[in-house]
Design an enzyme around this catalytic site. Sequence first.
Site, mmCIF file in Angstrom:
data_model
loop_
_atom_site.group_PDB
_atom_site.id
_atom_site.type_symbol
_atom_site.label_atom_id
_atom_site.label_comp_id
_atom_site.label_asym_id
_atom_site.label_seq_id
_atom_site.Cartn_x
_atom_site.Cartn_y
_atom_site.Cartn_z
ATOM 1 C CB CYS A 28 10.407 9.284 -7.218
ATOM 2 S SG CYS A 28 8.766 8.754 -7.717
ATOM 3 C CG HIS A 566 -5.397 3.018 16.444
ATOM 4 N ND1 HIS A 566 -4.566 3.842 17.166
ATOM 5 C CD2 HIS A 566 -4.598 2.079 15.879
ATOM 6 C CE1 HIS A 566 -3.323 3.438 17.039
ATOM 7 N NE2 HIS A 566 -3.301 2.362 16.262
#
Length: 644
Positions: A28, A566
Amino acid sequence: MARKYEKLAADIVKNVGGKENVISLAHCITRLRFKLKDEKKANTDILKAMDGVVTVVQSGGQYQVVIGNQVGEVFDEILASQGIQGAGGQDAAEEDDAPKKPLDMFIDTVSGIFTPVLGVLAASGMVKGLTALLAAFEIIDTKSGTYQIMSVIGDAFFFFLPIFLGYSASKKFKMSEFAAMAIGAALVYPSWAPLLQGEPLYEVLQGSIFHSPVHLEFLGIPVLLMNYASSVIPIILAVWVGAKVEKFYAGVIPTLLKGFGIPFCTLLTMIPLTLLVVGPIATWAGQAVGAAATGIFNVSPILAGLFIGGFWQVFVMFGLHWGLVPIMIQNIVTYGADPVVITMFGTTFAQIGVVLAIILKTKDQKLKGIAIPAFLSGIFGVTEPAIYGVTLPRKKFFIISCIGGAIGGALVAILGVKLFIFGGLGVFQYPCFIDPATNDVSGMYSGMIVSAVAFAAGFAMTFPIYKDEIVAAPAAAAPAPVEEPAEEIPAELRREVLASPLTGNLVALPDVPDEVFASGVLGKGIAVEPTVGKVFAPADAEVTTLFPTGHAIGLKTVNGAELLIHIGMDTVKMNGDGFKTHVAQGDKVTKGQLLIEFDIDKIKKAGYPIITPVLVTNTAAYKDIVTVEGNKINNGENLISTVI
């Protein structure tokens, strides 16, 4: 090349017991909804502590893994990489034969049928609400072509709802999808409308509540035609019966004839049976349920509003709200509006009122990083991040949000607010209170009053009493593990100050243009927008992870901090182009040692942001992670301090 959620998808499937334990999977707005053969095989504690998972809810026969706003991407990744079909897929495993509680079966059935269509259902309702809003303020003429086309966009899905529900119900009850859709199409066949408007042949069941006109017969049997446009219960019941009929024919029709024989016999049986028996019975049953709910509401609207508004968030947590959705739709179809279930409207705003108060009072930057996105999601009606990440872990504030919801529910009843259109959530629901028959906007203004009062109640009850405290609970968009007692902290873990591995401009973590980093999923820290394309070791450490593409590196310092650096956003897609590594996985490095070089211009030309998060991934092992303040940073300067 690893995809964004490939590891998370693999870890989730592994910890729900493996794909062989999965019967079906749907999702959902925020949750992966698994049906498992054996929920005892799932590692619930591991899942709750997993980066990228908010929490786990077991309810209504479903094993629900709450992900947050990126649930659709995680769902797609599971389907793509884990060999699992979506809910009810033809390759899905057979369902567990273990007995289930009636309530669990009902909730599981309703949610399984409505979940696949919920997005388009809400979108169509939003278009209907927008159309009503534009017409009410005379921005568009109700006789214009623009109005007509807007009306078609909003109405088409609802008018043919039995066809769409036929498809999703077929997945649930294991019936041929197109046979089920054909039954739905028969219910809304255009020729029925003129018949219903004409003079009846005769009337039956006179003097009873089932009194009905008869407009045509089938083999001499009177057909009680109903208006099935936008209906819900008749098609669901028809597909449930149809699945059993189809299974019967599959067992008796010779293999050579099955291809056309099964659908031929099924449709020839089910469409007349639906029009003669199933449809009228289902319609009367739906009207009875709607009338009962409305009757209870009419006895004491305020009490009903207090109850539904106060407990709505609890219903949502356990998936029980699905039992009320059909009542809402049935009331709209039958009576033109729903005054009952809509008493839940204020709960969203009570929740974000509490969250805003916490945002303004807390000095915990990590909590703010969680609460701010949760507040923004709540404005648009998605409250799971706020519930699971902010208020529920701080129990009294969850209770306060429920009290605010109850106040909003009572006010909905007092002001007589009605839902005329099943549409958007949060602020997008305002136009759904406009009466499309009269273009009366008073309901919308009343809805705004309700939301303002519920919001103010949640805020006013929270702001004076909130104080920061350490809570043993999952964090919002992706919970960190519960903080461990001091004696369980690894012996080698010591307080340390980490140097900046980069030279550039400082960027607060919530401002990083990637939800996974910004929400704190991978840990607390800060980001640097580099001006020099070099990464240096922030401390003496071991290289624990080095991506082959060179865009990210993991380190474990000698003092126990686990770090992730990162370089840029989505730079993994560059496949190493523009990156040069100077170390290998497993190497021991010293503070200030060159680790990676990267080409800033090449990354920018490829269209990727160069903002580089520097994260402490074992944040939960510390009392706090403190980052430096300022605008610029040079390699080697103090960047992050760990607090134990």
